[in-house]
Design an enzyme around this catalytic site. Structure first.
Site, PDB file in Angstrom:
ATOM      1  N   LYS A 152       0.821  -1.227   0.000  1.00 50.20           N
ATOM      2  CA  LYS A 152       0.000   0.000   0.000  1.00 50.20           C
ATOM      3  C   LYS A 152       0.850   1.270   0.000  1.00 50.20           C
ATOM      4  CE  LYS A 152      -3.984  -1.941  -0.014  1.00 50.20           C
ATOM      5  NZ  LYS A 152      -4.950  -1.746  -1.105  1.00 50.20           N
ATOM      6  N   SER A 189       1.577  -9.717  -1.085  1.00 52.26           N
ATOM      7  CA  SER A 189       1.200  -8.307  -0.920  1.00 52.26           C
ATOM      8  C   SER A 189       1.429  -7.790   0.493  1.00 52.26           C
ATOM      9  CB  SER A 189      -0.266  -8.099  -1.301  1.00 52.26           C
ATOM     10  OG  SER A 189      -1.102  -8.965  -0.548  1.00 52.26           O
ATOM     11  N   GLU A 195      -9.616   6.088   3.111  1.00 50.68           N
ATOM     12  CA  GLU A 195     -10.499   5.020   3.612  1.00 50.68           C
ATOM     13  C   GLU A 195      -9.613   3.814   3.863  1.00 50.68           C
ATOM     14  OE1 GLU A 195      -9.775   5.327   0.472  1.00 50.68           O
ATOM     15  OE2 GLU A 195      -9.346   3.236   0.001  1.00 50.68           O
TER      16      GLU A 195
END
Ligand SMILES: Cc1ncc(COP(=O)(O)O)c(/C=N/[C@H](C(=O)O)[C@@H](O)C(C)C)c1O
Length: 385
Positions: free
Chosen positions: A81, A369, A103
């Protein structure tokens, strides 16, 4: 801003100025020398890139192929991220924004946003579903330690969709000085394209690393889990037009695609508008968004990024759905074969190895990830280990 029939910017009038400002400026800013210099420097010295492309010896033996893991779990904050939030915070500062909103569902994006806001000294408010705040508590406290204000979204199912609605509402009310850092390849154009471009560093590195290790830039398969689809978009980005590379997108089947408790959007979804873009989303006959389910907050999303809706629609991508139980089993299996506890989102991608066909000579890259620290309570509650 379209991927085939999907994409676009379907937004309330109030948001036009913000989206226009972004659309008009993002490409020139991203192409500028000082953006590239700062982005590359922070990815290297702060995020810790390039992330390793690790040959998983025991996993390869077990599954009979040459399996590499792209270690996005080793990025600062523990997931991919941050590749996107670093890019967007530099962009926001160049647009003279003072406040950042975001968010989050799994909380990884929220943590990645709070992290870059602390880095740049910018005020940060993260909207998070009250349900998600419960199941990703460690990340809520990490955001607060980093100085962010975490606001619970109490509407609807109190998960990611509601947090996104709340964040959009706030952005409409504070348009001028605020930038909304969207966490995935979702939302109105240019967000899906911009986020994919920031995440594309993943496959840019893969090409170089595969050349070093295998004497070729192209693997035979790339496998990645898909919530909104940003880690997958990054891992696929430089291979879309390489027909000999199979792109395997792994969605969350939840309790099963026919159980009514699922997040397998390409199986259950229909075209519609969600969070500003035309894409596939799980909806009732009269267009109400269906509540998704996944044991992993990061895949618990009723939509999918328009780039993946097109990948599905065009047949370029292969989509598999992995159930909660199988994802958890795959997470424990990776832990015991390679000493890596994956995020539950990432664990879905590993179970795909049991659901697809491949050859023993195939070079497979699985995008890892995120790491499993944030999910320890879920692993413990599940308990089958
Ligand atoms: C470790 C990890 N891996 C995969 C995902 C799925 O998000 P994508 O990569 O954007 O499909 C996630 C998604 N996390 C988001 C979050 O942390 O807020 C997610 O909940 C939403 C932004 C979609 C994740 O944390």
């Amino acid at each position: 801003g379209f991927y085939g029939q999907f994409g676009g910017a379907y937004i309330p009038e109030m948001l036009y100025p913000n989206i226009e400002e972004l659309r008009e400026n993002y490409e020139s800013i991203m192409a500028s020398g000082d953006f590239r210099e700062e982005f590359d420097r922070l990815l290297r010295d702060y995020v810790g890139r390039p992330t390793p492309l690790y040959f998983a010896n025991r996993l390869s033996e077990k599954y009979g192929a040459k399996i590499y893991l792209k270690r996005e779990d080793l990025c600062h904050t523990g997931a991919h991220k941050i590749n996107n939030t670093v890019g967007q915070i530099i962009l926001a500062r160049k647009l003279n924004k003072k406040r950042i909103i975001a968010e989050t569902g799994a909380g990884q994006h929220g943590v990645a946003t709070a992290t870059v806001c602390a880095l740049m000294g910018m005020e940060c408010t993260v909207y998070m579903g009250a349900v998600d705040m419960e199941r990703q508590k460690p990340n809520v406290e990490r955001m607060r330690i980093l100085g962010a204000n975490v606001v619970p979204a109490n509407s609807g199912s109190k998960t990611l969709k509601d947090a996104t609605n709340e964040a959009m509402r706030q952005w409409i009310n504070n348009p001028v000085d605020t930038h909304y850092i969207i966490g995935s390849v979702v939302g109105p154009h240019p967000y899906p394209e911009m986020v994919a471009r920031f995440q594309s560093v993943i496959s840019a590195e893969m090409k170089v690393q595969l050349m070093e290790k295998e004497g070729r830039e192209n693997p035979d398969l790339v496998i990645a889990c898909v919530g909104g689809g940003s880690n997958a978009a990054g891992a696929f980005y430089h291979y879309y037009n390489q027909a000999d590379v199979r792109l395997i997108a792994v969605e969350a089947a939840g309790l099963g695609v026919l159980s009514g408790k699922s997040a397998a959007t390409t199986v259950l979804g229909k075209p519609g508008i969600l969070h500003g873009s035309r894409t596939l989303l799980m909806q009732t006959a009269d267009g109400q968004v269906v509540e998704p389910h996944s044991i992993s907050a990061g895949l618990d999303y009723p939509g999918i990024g328009p780039v993946h809706a097109h990948l599905f629609d065009s047949g370029r991508g292969e989509f598999v759905a992995v159930e909660d139980e199988h994802a958890m089993q795959a997470g424990i299996e990776l832990s015991r074969l390679e000493g890596i506890i994956p995020a539950i989102e990432s664990a879905h991608a590993f179970h795909a190895l049991k659901q697809i066909k491949y050859r023993s000579s195939d070079v497979i890259v699985i995008n890892l990830s995120g790491r499993g620290d944030k999910d320890l309570e879920t692993y413990i509650k599940w308990g089958n280990y």
